[in-house]
Each structure stands twice: as structure tokens, then as C-alpha cells.
Design an enzyme around this catalytic site. Structure first.
Site, PDB file in Angstrom:
ATOM      1  N   CYS A 114       0.816  -1.227   0.000  1.00 41.77           N
ATOM      2  CA  CYS A 114       0.000   0.000   0.000  1.00 41.77           C
ATOM      3  C   CYS A 114       0.844   1.269   0.000  1.00 41.77           C
ATOM      4  O   CYS A 114       0.342   2.352  -0.297  1.00 41.77           O
ATOM      5  CB  CYS A 114      -0.941   0.008   1.196  1.00 41.77           C
ATOM      6  SG  CYS A 114      -1.912  -1.480   1.323  1.00 41.77           S
ATOM      7  N   HIS A 253      -3.159   6.856   3.228  1.00 37.92           N
ATOM      8  CA  HIS A 253      -3.638   5.578   2.686  1.00 37.92           C
ATOM      9  C   HIS A 253      -4.998   5.282   3.312  1.00 37.92           C
ATOM     10  O   HIS A 253      -5.198   5.432   4.517  1.00 37.92           O
ATOM     11  CB  HIS A 253      -2.630   4.474   3.009  1.00 37.92           C
ATOM     12  CG  HIS A 253      -3.136   3.108   2.679  1.00 37.92           C
ATOM     13  ND1 HIS A 253      -3.799   2.827   1.496  1.00 37.92           N
ATOM     14  CD2 HIS A 253      -3.103   1.943   3.382  1.00 37.92           C
ATOM     15  CE1 HIS A 253      -4.140   1.551   1.488  1.00 37.92           C
ATOM     16  NE2 HIS A 253      -3.738   0.996   2.610  1.00 37.92           N
ATOM     17  N   ASN A 283     -10.402  -0.158   0.827  1.00 34.82           N
ATOM     18  CA  ASN A 283      -8.938  -0.118   0.735  1.00 34.82           C
ATOM     19  C   ASN A 283      -8.522  -0.656  -0.643  1.00 34.82           C
ATOM     20  O   ASN A 283      -8.652  -1.844  -0.911  1.00 34.82           O
ATOM     21  CB  ASN A 283      -8.354  -0.976   1.870  1.00 34.82           C
ATOM     22  CG  ASN A 283      -6.829  -1.058   1.844  1.00 34.82           C
ATOM     23  OD1 ASN A 283      -6.200  -0.617   0.886  1.00 34.82           O
ATOM     24  ND2 ASN A 283      -6.252  -1.639   2.882  1.00 34.82           N
TER      25      ASN A 283
END
Ligand code: ACO
Length: 327
Positions: A114, A253, A283
Site C-alpha cells: 500500500c 492511505h 482499501n
């Protein structure tokens, strides 16, 4: 004169298919209430099964090229950040190069989970500073629905698909001001998608011993994330003698609303200046930051002259932050 990387155009692509929390109640023992309260996610976009993830990357790349008024043939390098590539080889960067006809570009993938988009921006800025390349296309492209175990409630409620992209060019002015990258490989088993190897002990922790799908130690990652994001942003700003109240926007994030609010509180930063998209898209791993960035620029939140901090964390475990003065 010293050269700096500057972002001159953004793009993104989200699949049309919307999967609401209530839809997941039919797959696993979960509830809309649990997902909203524990993560902040309401829905996510999921790519059609038969389509390759790189399709999203091609669309996001074309969008970024159009918005930056850059011709595909003028791109010198393509870097794709992904932890869910179509193939182990070729790289997704080569697949996307073909899809956009960027015939003069070198191309490779980068996997920092990520944190990958911020890692890729940093690598790109280094190529620009040395004078090796002028125009770089960076794409974060994630088809996580293809590597999610749809029978594991610990993970399947969290993820979504999408791609974000930007064109970075060489400029006399920054642009990119500073970055902080890091990794703690001692925690590499906290988030895994095995490919050609897994340890026996890992097998027993996995839902129904399924391999080749995401496994995550959620609580361990949660604790790590809050500390890593806070420490990274503090270091990033301290190194250039800047204060948190000089920052106009933070784009974190998009993994969990509780991780974001805890970190932002520790940084003493107002939540109104934090870009949030995870309620809508979940996500999307390394694509979450560029999607959030592109959307907030599109609606006029981020303006020329703004100081913007991007900060991510993820598998590895890795973290990364970057400070940009918006062109
Ligand atoms: N629905 C209902 N109950 C659930 C679900 C679900 N979907 N998932 C877990 N539970 C249960 C657990 O089984 C547990 O039950 P128990 O108390 O009977 O044992 C209970 O809920 C609490 O579980 P926790 O794991 O403690 O829940 P937590 O509050 O930590 O939330 C979560 C879990 C959302 C995964 C959180 O830990 C988190 O967000 N972690 C970080 C994840 C992350 O940021 N990843 C980013 C990197 S991803 C990448 O790189 C690909």
C-alpha cells in the site's frame, strides 16, 4: 540548474460495479454495522471477473496523460505500483505500455504494497534529479478482488479495486520537496499473498488453509500503521523545517477510518483537511492515495501553491510519506 519532479496531471479509474456492505452479509458472517463502525467503509468497487486489472491502469494512465497534456510517445519511463499484477512476468508496466502506445518508455513494476505509490513517486523524482528522464508516468493499479478470500470475513470486507495515475515532469522548481521511506521486514508475515512459497506455520493461520489469497494480522497492522504514519510525517516535515500547520492537505492511505483519525489526532492536524474516500471505495492498496488525490484535485480542493502530504503504510511492512508543493 538542479531539476525537480513536479506532478502535472492526475488520472484515475474505478470499476462501475458497486458492492455494498449488505451484499457481503450474504457471503460471510458480518454486518453493515460492524464494517461501518470498525472500518468506516460503506461500499467498494469490484472489477468484472473476466477483466484484467491492467484495464483499470490503462484507463487511469490515459486520463493522466490527457490531464497533463502529455503525448504517450513523450513518456520516458512507466512505473506501476501493484501487489495484484495480472502476471508475475511480464510486468504490469509493460502491459499498460502496450495499452497506451507509450513506445519510447522503459517500464517496470514496483511492489511496496500500500506504500507503493509514494515509493514510486520517490524513485521517479530520483530519476528526474539525475537528469536521466524528463517525463515519467506513475500508475498504481490494484485488482484486489482477485486475491481476496471471499470466505474470510477478516479481510474480504476491507478491499476494493481501482487505479490512480500521474505524470511527473522535470522542472526548475519543486514540486516534490522531501520524502521518507521505510520498511520493517521483521513483520513481513503480517500481510501476505503467497506466490511460490509459504511456511507450514503460515498455512495453519489461514482461513481453511487457503493460499494465494490475502492473509492479514489486522490488529498488529493497526498498531504499526498509527505509529508509522505519525513518525514518518513528523520526520518528513522536521527535515525541511516545516510545521504541521503549514500543510494544506494530508492524503493518507485509505485502510481504516480509525487508523486515519488516530494518526491525524497524534499529528495535531484538523480532520477537515484530510482527504477521505475509503467510505466509498474501501482499501484499494497502493491505488488509494492517487485515487483520493485525483478526486480531490478534480473537485477543486487541492490548488496551486498548496502544500500536500501523502502518507501510506502496508505489507512488508512498509511506510512512506512525501511532501509536495502543488504546481
Ligand atoms: N464482521 C464481523 N465480525 C468480524 C469481522 C467482520 N467482517 N472481522 C472480524 N470480526 C470479529 C473478529 O473475529 C473478532 O471477534 P472475537 O472478538 O469474537 O474474536 C472481533 O470482530 C474483533 O476483531 P479484531 O481483529 O480485534 O477487530 P479490529 O477492531 O482490530 O478490526 C480490522 C479489524 C478492521 C482488520 C483492523 O484491525 C484493521 O483495519 N487493521 C489494519 C488493516 C490495514 O490497515 N491494512 C492495510 C494494509 S493492507 C495491504 O497491504 C494489502
Amino acid at each position: 540548474m538542479k531539476k525537480h519532479g513536479t506532478i502535472i496531471g492526475l488520472g484515475y479509474c474505478l470499476p462501475e460495479n458497486i458492492v455494498h456492505n449488505a451484499d457481503l452479509e450474504k457471503l460471510v458472517d458480518t454486518s453493515d454495522k460492524w464494517i461501518r463502525e470498525r472500518t468506516g467503509i460503506k461500499r467498494r468497487r469490484i472489477l468484472e471477473k473476466e477483466k484484467p486489472s491492467s484495464d483499470m491502469g490503462v484507463k487511469a494512465a490515459k486520463d493522466a496523460l490527457k490531464n497533463s497534456k502529455t503525448k504517450a510517445e513523450d513518456i520516458d519511463l512507466i512505473i506501476v505500483s501493484t501487489e495484484s499484477p495480472d502476471y508475475l512476468t511480464p510486468s504490469m508496466a509493460c502491459v499498460i505500455q502496450d495499452g497506451i502506445d507509450a513506445n519510447n518508455a522503459a517500464a517496470f513494476d514496483l511492489n511496496a504494497a500500500c506504500s507503493g505509490f509514494v515509493y514510486a513517486l520517490t524513485v521517479s523524482d530520483q530519476f528526474i534529479q539525475t537528469g536521466m528522464y524528463k517525463n515519467i508516468l506513475i500508475i498504481a493499479c490494484e485488482g484486489l478482488s482477485k486475491v481476496v478470500d471471499w470466505k474470510d470475513r477478516n479481510t474480504c470486507v476491507l478491499f476494493g479495486d481501482g487505479a490512480g495515475a500521474c505524470v511527473m515532469t522535470s522542472s526548475d522548481k519543486p514540486g516534490i520537496i522531501n520524502y521518507d521511506l521505510g520498511a520493517d521486514g521483521t513483520k513481513h508475515k503480517a500481510i501476505t499473498i503467497p506466490c511460490t512459497h509459504f511456511d507450514e506455520d503460515e498455512l495453519f493461520k489461514r482461513n481453511n488453509k487457503r493460499t494465494q489469497v490475502i492473509f492479514m494480522e489486522g490488529r498488529e497492522v493497526f498498531k504499526f500503521a498509527v505509529n508509522a504514519m505519525t513518525a514518518s510525517v513528523n520526520k518528513l516535515l522536521k527535515e525541511v523545517n516545516m510545521n504541521i500547520d503549514e500543510i494544506d492537505w494530508i492524503v493518507p492511505h485509505q485502510a481504516n477510518m480509525r487508523i486515519i483519525t488516530n494518526s491525524i489526532k497524534k499529528l495535531n492536524f484538523p480532520m477537515e483537511k484530510v482527504v477521505i474516500t475509503l467510505d466509498e471505495y474501501g482499501n484499494t492498496s497502493s491505488a488509494s492515495i492517487p485515487i483520493a488525490l485525483a478526486e480531490s484535485y478534480e473537485v477543486g480542493k487541492i490548488k496551486s501553491g498548496d502544500y500536500v502530504v501523502l502518507v501510506g503504510f502496508g505489507g512488508g511492512l512498509t511506510w512512506a510519506s512525501i511532501l509536495i508543493k502543488w504546481a
